[in-house]
Design a protein around this motif. Sequence first.
Motif, mmCIF file in Angstrom:
data_model
loop_
_atom_site.group_PDB
_atom_site.id
_atom_site.type_symbol
_atom_site.label_atom_id
_atom_site.label_comp_id
_atom_site.label_asym_id
_atom_site.label_seq_id
_atom_site.Cartn_x
_atom_site.Cartn_y
_atom_site.Cartn_z
ATOM 1 N N LEU A 62 0.864 -1.174 0.000
ATOM 2 C CA LEU A 62 0.000 0.000 0.000
ATOM 3 C C LEU A 62 0.900 1.224 0.000
ATOM 4 O O LEU A 62 1.757 1.369 0.878
ATOM 5 C CB LEU A 62 -0.923 0.018 1.215
ATOM 6 C CG LEU A 62 -1.942 -1.120 1.314
ATOM 7 C CD1 LEU A 62 -2.776 -0.968 2.581
ATOM 8 C CD2 LEU A 62 -2.843 -1.172 0.089
ATOM 9 N N GLN A 63 0.704 2.083 -0.975
ATOM 10 C CA GLN A 63 1.560 3.251 -1.127
ATOM 11 C C GLN A 63 0.949 4.451 -0.415
ATOM 12 O O GLN A 63 -0.256 4.708 -0.531
ATOM 13 C CB GLN A 63 1.729 3.570 -2.609
ATOM 14 C CG GLN A 63 2.639 4.745 -2.896
ATOM 15 C CD GLN A 63 2.766 5.013 -4.378
ATOM 16 O OE1 GLN A 63 2.365 4.192 -5.195
ATOM 17 N NE2 GLN A 63 3.324 6.154 -4.733
ATOM 18 N N THR A 64 1.762 5.191 0.309
ATOM 19 C CA THR A 64 1.277 6.421 0.919
ATOM 20 C C THR A 64 0.807 7.373 -0.182
ATOM 21 O O THR A 64 1.456 7.503 -1.223
ATOM 22 C CB THR A 64 2.381 7.112 1.731
ATOM 23 O OG1 THR A 64 3.510 7.380 0.879
ATOM 24 C CG2 THR A 64 2.813 6.254 2.907
ATOM 25 N N PHE A 65 -0.319 8.022 0.046
ATOM 26 C CA PHE A 65 -0.826 8.964 -0.951
ATOM 27 C C PHE A 65 -0.087 10.286 -0.761
ATOM 28 O O PHE A 65 -0.589 11.235 -0.161
ATOM 29 C CB PHE A 65 -2.338 9.126 -0.798
ATOM 30 C CG PHE A 65 -2.965 10.012 -1.846
ATOM 31 C CD1 PHE A 65 -2.442 10.116 -3.125
ATOM 32 C CD2 PHE A 65 -4.094 10.756 -1.545
ATOM 33 C CE1 PHE A 65 -3.009 10.935 -4.082
ATOM 34 C CE2 PHE A 65 -4.688 11.577 -2.494
ATOM 35 C CZ PHE A 65 -4.141 11.669 -3.769
ATOM 36 N N CYS A 92 0.958 8.780 5.864
ATOM 37 C CA CYS A 92 1.603 7.630 6.504
ATOM 38 C C CYS A 92 0.692 6.987 7.540
ATOM 39 O O CYS A 92 0.568 5.755 7.604
ATOM 40 C CB CYS A 92 2.910 8.058 7.164
ATOM 41 S SG CYS A 92 4.252 8.443 6.022
ATOM 42 N N ARG A 93 0.043 7.818 8.334
ATOM 43 C CA ARG A 93 -0.844 7.280 9.379
ATOM 44 C C ARG A 93 -1.989 6.477 8.772
ATOM 45 O O ARG A 93 -2.286 5.361 9.216
ATOM 46 C CB ARG A 93 -1.384 8.420 10.239
ATOM 47 C CG ARG A 93 -2.379 7.978 11.295
ATOM 48 C CD ARG A 93 -2.858 9.142 12.142
ATOM 49 N NE ARG A 93 -3.443 10.221 11.351
ATOM 50 C CZ ARG A 93 -4.688 10.202 10.882
ATOM 51 N NH1 ARG A 93 -5.484 9.154 11.109
ATOM 52 N NH2 ARG A 93 -5.157 11.225 10.193
ATOM 53 N N LEU A 94 -2.635 7.036 7.746
ATOM 54 C CA LEU A 94 -3.769 6.355 7.118
ATOM 55 C C LEU A 94 -3.335 5.029 6.492
ATOM 56 O O LEU A 94 -4.021 4.007 6.631
ATOM 57 C CB LEU A 94 -4.387 7.249 6.042
ATOM 58 C CG LEU A 94 -4.979 8.582 6.512
ATOM 59 C CD1 LEU A 94 -5.452 9.402 5.312
ATOM 60 C CD2 LEU A 94 -6.116 8.363 7.487
ATOM 61 N N VAL A 106 4.181 -1.020 3.572
ATOM 62 C CA VAL A 106 3.875 0.382 3.305
ATOM 63 C C VAL A 106 5.031 0.993 2.529
ATOM 64 O O VAL A 106 6.180 0.968 2.977
ATOM 65 C CB VAL A 106 3.655 1.171 4.608
ATOM 66 C CG1 VAL A 106 3.504 2.667 4.323
ATOM 67 C CG2 VAL A 106 2.422 0.648 5.335
ATOM 68 N N ALA A 107 4.717 1.519 1.349
ATOM 69 C CA ALA A 107 5.717 2.184 0.517
ATOM 70 C C ALA A 107 5.571 3.683 0.652
ATOM 71 O O ALA A 107 4.483 4.231 0.459
ATOM 72 C CB ALA A 107 5.547 1.785 -0.949
#
Length: 358
Positions: A62-65, A92-94, A106-107
């Motif tokens: 899942l990539q950080t937006f 990052c938190r989401l 998490v990317a």
Amino acid sequence: MAAGLLERLRDGVVVGDGGYVMALEKRGFVKAGNWTPEAVVEHPEAVKQLHREFLLAGSDVLQTFTFYSTDDVLRVKNGQAFSCSQLNENACRLTREVAAEGDVLVAGGITLTKAYSQGKGKQEVQAIFRAQLEALKRNKVDFLLVEYYNYVEEIEWAIEEARKSGLAVAASMCIGREGDLADVPPGECAVRMARAGADVVGVNCLFDPVMTLDTIRLMKEALDAEGLRPFLMTQPNGFFSTGMDRYGYLSCPEYPLALESRTVTRFDVHMYARAAYELGVRYMGGCCGFEPYHVRAISEELAKERGKLPPSSAKHEPWGAGISNSSFEFISARANREHWENLVPTTGRPGPASHHFK
């Protein structure tokens, strides 16, 4: 401790997620053209829901937006409504909250700057990269995704900064067969990314799956010739743009508000995933236009290689098997792979919209 990116790539296939900016624009949370990520502050639940859909579709990442979340881009695009730090912290938190619901990585995404295209020089450009990286490192992302670069020199500078974090670095350029905007060929771009320190090298966005595979093939040939062995990645966009110039789908007259008629089907994605795998690509996903059902198609096509189906396959059977019990015999007859592999989709449009509604 869960396996990291490089361990997972050595063991098999990593399925990335899809396109956030365009998916959220369609849902009403991002402004077309700006593509900046204020939604992580303004509409956090919408961002989390999209993360969750990609997770259920089989994403291993899942990539950080955080696309376009550099302060110099934000000043130009939206008048600096939020800072890079605010956006990246929330993103990052989401992402981490949803990633905790599954065995996924998490990317942390780092994107291009305005400063480079304005000729500001390496020192100023890398200072902007460092600002992006601060929140990503503080929130302990699992690896860094350096993506959507038009110039190989800028991505080299980004990789150089990313390497200082000690995290694995995946790097991808938004280029096609003609190379970057300075006319550096794809093969040379790949070699330079690998030598700059990227663990994973590839292409993302701008071009459809067919053209993306053509480009990664050129990259692989050049890497092999130089004896370089980074992992390969592809994340094409979800719209057919064959025949467009070096700007890919951006050059389509339908961009950005009427691309639906160019959308690749889930069956196109099955064939893309198989072709990419056979070429040696081990990190594959999608970019703009790739929705969760496209990512599910990758996961289902490579289910044997991955040893599992995605959770959302509980409500879906590949190649139309689930429609075999339709009330209509002519629909049930489509419950086979041959029908969908040989289908040529049509828009059903005999003319422009102005013609339909007169």
